[in-house]
Design a protein around this motif. Structure first.
Motif, mmCIF file in Angstrom:
data_model
loop_
_atom_site.group_PDB
_atom_site.id
_atom_site.type_symbol
_atom_site.label_atom_id
_atom_site.label_comp_id
_atom_site.label_asym_id
_atom_site.label_seq_id
_atom_site.Cartn_x
_atom_site.Cartn_y
_atom_site.Cartn_z
ATOM 1 N N LEU A 42 60.859 60.639 29.544
ATOM 2 C CA LEU A 42 61.120 59.258 29.130
ATOM 3 C C LEU A 42 62.615 58.972 29.145
ATOM 4 O O LEU A 42 63.040 57.871 29.514
ATOM 5 N N ALA A 43 63.414 59.963 28.742
ATOM 6 C CA ALA A 43 64.864 59.777 28.715
ATOM 7 C C ALA A 43 65.399 59.503 30.120
ATOM 8 O O ALA A 43 66.212 58.591 30.324
ATOM 9 N N VAL A 44 64.927 60.271 31.094
ATOM 10 C CA VAL A 44 65.362 60.048 32.472
ATOM 11 C C VAL A 44 64.866 58.696 32.969
ATOM 12 O O VAL A 44 65.606 57.936 33.611
ATOM 13 N N ALA A 45 63.616 58.381 32.653
ATOM 14 C CA ALA A 45 63.046 57.112 33.104
ATOM 15 C C ALA A 45 63.832 55.923 32.553
ATOM 16 O O ALA A 45 64.067 54.931 33.261
ATOM 17 N N MET A 46 64.265 56.003 31.306
ATOM 18 C CA MET A 46 65.029 54.904 30.713
ATOM 19 C C MET A 46 66.421 54.805 31.331
ATOM 20 O O MET A 46 66.968 53.710 31.497
ATOM 21 N N LYS A 47 67.004 55.944 31.708
ATOM 22 C CA LYS A 47 68.290 55.921 32.411
ATOM 23 C C LYS A 47 68.125 55.257 33.772
ATOM 24 O O LYS A 47 68.942 54.417 34.183
ATOM 25 N N VAL A 48 67.051 55.595 34.474
ATOM 26 C CA VAL A 48 66.788 54.992 35.782
ATOM 27 C C VAL A 48 66.554 53.489 35.627
ATOM 28 O O VAL A 48 67.065 52.681 36.430
ATOM 29 N N LEU A 49 65.794 53.087 34.605
ATOM 30 C CA LEU A 49 65.561 51.660 34.362
ATOM 31 C C LEU A 49 66.873 50.936 34.089
ATOM 32 O O LEU A 49 67.121 49.842 34.632
ATOM 33 N N SER A 50 67.726 51.533 33.289
ATOM 34 C CA SER A 50 69.016 50.920 32.982
ATOM 35 C C SER A 50 69.848 50.725 34.252
ATOM 36 O O SER A 50 70.452 49.662 34.459
ATOM 37 N N GLU A 51 69.876 51.730 35.110
ATOM 38 C CA GLU A 51 70.635 51.629 36.353
ATOM 39 C C GLU A 51 69.999 50.605 37.299
ATOM 40 O O GLU A 51 70.706 49.882 38.018
ATOM 41 N N ALA A 52 68.671 50.536 37.307
ATOM 42 C CA ALA A 52 67.989 49.559 38.154
ATOM 43 C C ALA A 52 68.342 48.137 37.725
ATOM 44 O O ALA A 52 68.573 47.260 38.570
ATOM 45 N N LEU A 53 68.402 47.908 36.430
ATOM 46 C CA LEU A 53 68.737 46.572 35.935
ATOM 47 C C LEU A 53 70.172 46.181 36.281
ATOM 48 O O LEU A 53 70.466 45.005 36.492
ATOM 49 N N LYS A 54 71.051 47.159 36.355
ATOM 50 C CA LYS A 54 72.430 46.869 36.753
ATOM 51 C C LYS A 54 72.491 46.466 38.226
ATOM 52 O O LYS A 54 73.325 45.626 38.617
ATOM 53 N N ALA A 55 71.634 47.073 39.044
ATOM 54 C CA ALA A 55 71.721 46.882 40.490
ATOM 55 C C ALA A 55 70.825 45.748 41.010
ATOM 56 O O ALA A 55 71.023 45.275 42.134
#
Length: 401
Positions: free
Chosen positions: A380-393
């Motif tokens: 979940l921690a990795v998934a939330m990091k990926v989601l955060s980066e996706a929202l930036k991009a």
């Protein structure tokens, strides 16, 4: 070329599964996809269920009774008594998953053109089951800003017509994780009693209530026991979605007779699944508590992480293992597709369910997603990091930097 049915044409595609082809393409390219889109728990099935499957010693895998194995229904009676749900063996009909229980309930209670009132967002397949029965779902919108609490009863009253046959609730709720209070349940009870309606109550997540307030079953409500149709399933509480065993529970005699006709037409629920389900009822309290505690930890972690991301918001779900979150995007459907088709962060991406598929009111849920916390906390921690980066991009991001 012959025409296909209008029913099949208007049947909605699953918002949970319709993006699977994009996820499969991403995986073929070597991208790690974090599945937050579907309620498939990663907790191991209890050993009692697996052992029952491994030790089957039969020369014939026969039909079971159309209403399900008597021994399973007897054990289910004892299970429900733990939750102060007082039902008899003859009140329980075993179905092929909770999905068939909903479908048969609709088929047995509703005529073409009849209506059911449902708070939205709601489990998307309710709409499909209603269409299969020729009935119509009428929705009452709830709001993420109010934590998806039950809409005012006046909103229900405004929608009740001569075609209204019932109210459907999911408690704890899929997709929001909302848990109805006693006050809200009594308001629903008063409505169904006043207007002589069925109360369809999907309670498959009863084992996962994360508040000090007691779990309220529709069968706990006074003076409407013959109007209640309870929907249940072993899929989530024992982490055995694939055995396809559910149940329809009602004290309404004519309804039971109607349901049995559909059960006889499909012959019997899965024999092997019933054997596994029956054994699983003996699952240890230690296993159930460990599973519960795992979801408590995941829930806290996920909600904290979502609400740390700029522009994101999720209320705290009080049950099940889902939440609906608002994201700073122009269109969550497009965003979820983009994550799978066009985005990766360090070779990883996320798969979420656009919340628009859980609404019927046009425009609602456009910036929301359903997230299932069915992964371990490190994932979940990795998934939330990926989601955060996706929202930036994401090109359609609505939050100014």
């Amino acid at each position: 070329m012959p025409y296909v049915s209008e029913r099949g044409t208007i049947m909605p595609a699953s918002p949970i599964r319709r993006l699977v082809p994009l996820a499969n393409v991403a995986k073929e390219k070597g991208v790690k996809v974090y599945h937050l889109n579907i309620g498939q728990p990663d907790v191991p099935t209890p050993r009692e269920g697996i052992a029952a499957l491994e030790s089957i010693d039969r020369s014939i895998l026969e039909y079971s009774p159309s209403e399900g194995l008597l021994s399973l229904r007897q054990k289910l009676c004892q299970y429900y008594k733990k939750f102060s749900i007082d039902v008899d063996v003859d009140d329980i009909i075993v179905t092929t998953g909770g999905s068939e229980a909903v479908l048969f309930a609709f088929m047995a209670c509703l005529d073409p053109g009849d209506e059911i009132i449902v708070p939205e967002p709601a489990y998307a397949n309710y709409m499909a089951f209603a269409i299969s029965a020729g009935a119509k779902i009428i929705t009452v919108p709830s709001s993420i800003d109010e934590g998806f609490a039950l809409p005012p009863v006046e909103k229900f009253e405004e929608l009740i017509t001569s075609r209204t046959k019932g109210i459907l609730i999911c408690n704890p709720n899929n997709p929001t994780g909302y848990l109805y209070t006693m006050k809200e349940m009594l308001q629903i009870r008063d409505l169904v009693k006043k207007h002589d309606l069925f109360l369809f109550s999907d309670e498959v997540y009863r084992e996962f209530c994360y508040t000090g307030a007691p779990y309220i079953s529709a069968f706990h409500l006074p003076d409407i026991e013959n109007q209640v149709v309870l929907i249940d399933s072993v899929s989530k509480r024992y982490n055995e979605c694939g055995i396809r065993i559910g149940a329809l529970i009602t004290k309404h005699k004519q309804l039971k007779q109607n349901v049995m006709k559909f059960c006889q037409a499909r012959l019997s629920p899965p024999l092997l699944g019933q054997i596994v389900a029956e054994a699983s009822i003996d699952t240890s309290s230690e296993y159930m508590l460990a599973t519960y505690n795992e979801y408590v930890e995941r829930r806290k972690f996920l909600i904290d992480e979502i609400n740390k991301i700029p522009g994101c918001y999720s209320p705290i779900p009080m049950g099940a293992f889902y939440t609906v979150a608002r994201l700073p995007v122009d269109d969550a459907d497009k965003f979820c597709e983009w994550c799978l088709r066009d985005f990766q962060y360090e070779g990883k991406t996320v798969f979420m369910a656009p919340a628009s598929g859980f609404y019927t009111t046009p425009g609602m849920g456009r910036d929301e997603v359903r997230i299932a916390y069915v992964l371990e906390k490190p994932e979940l921690a990795v998934a939330m990091k990926v989601l955060s980066e996706a929202l930036k991009a994401y090109p359609g991001r609505t939050l100014c930097n």
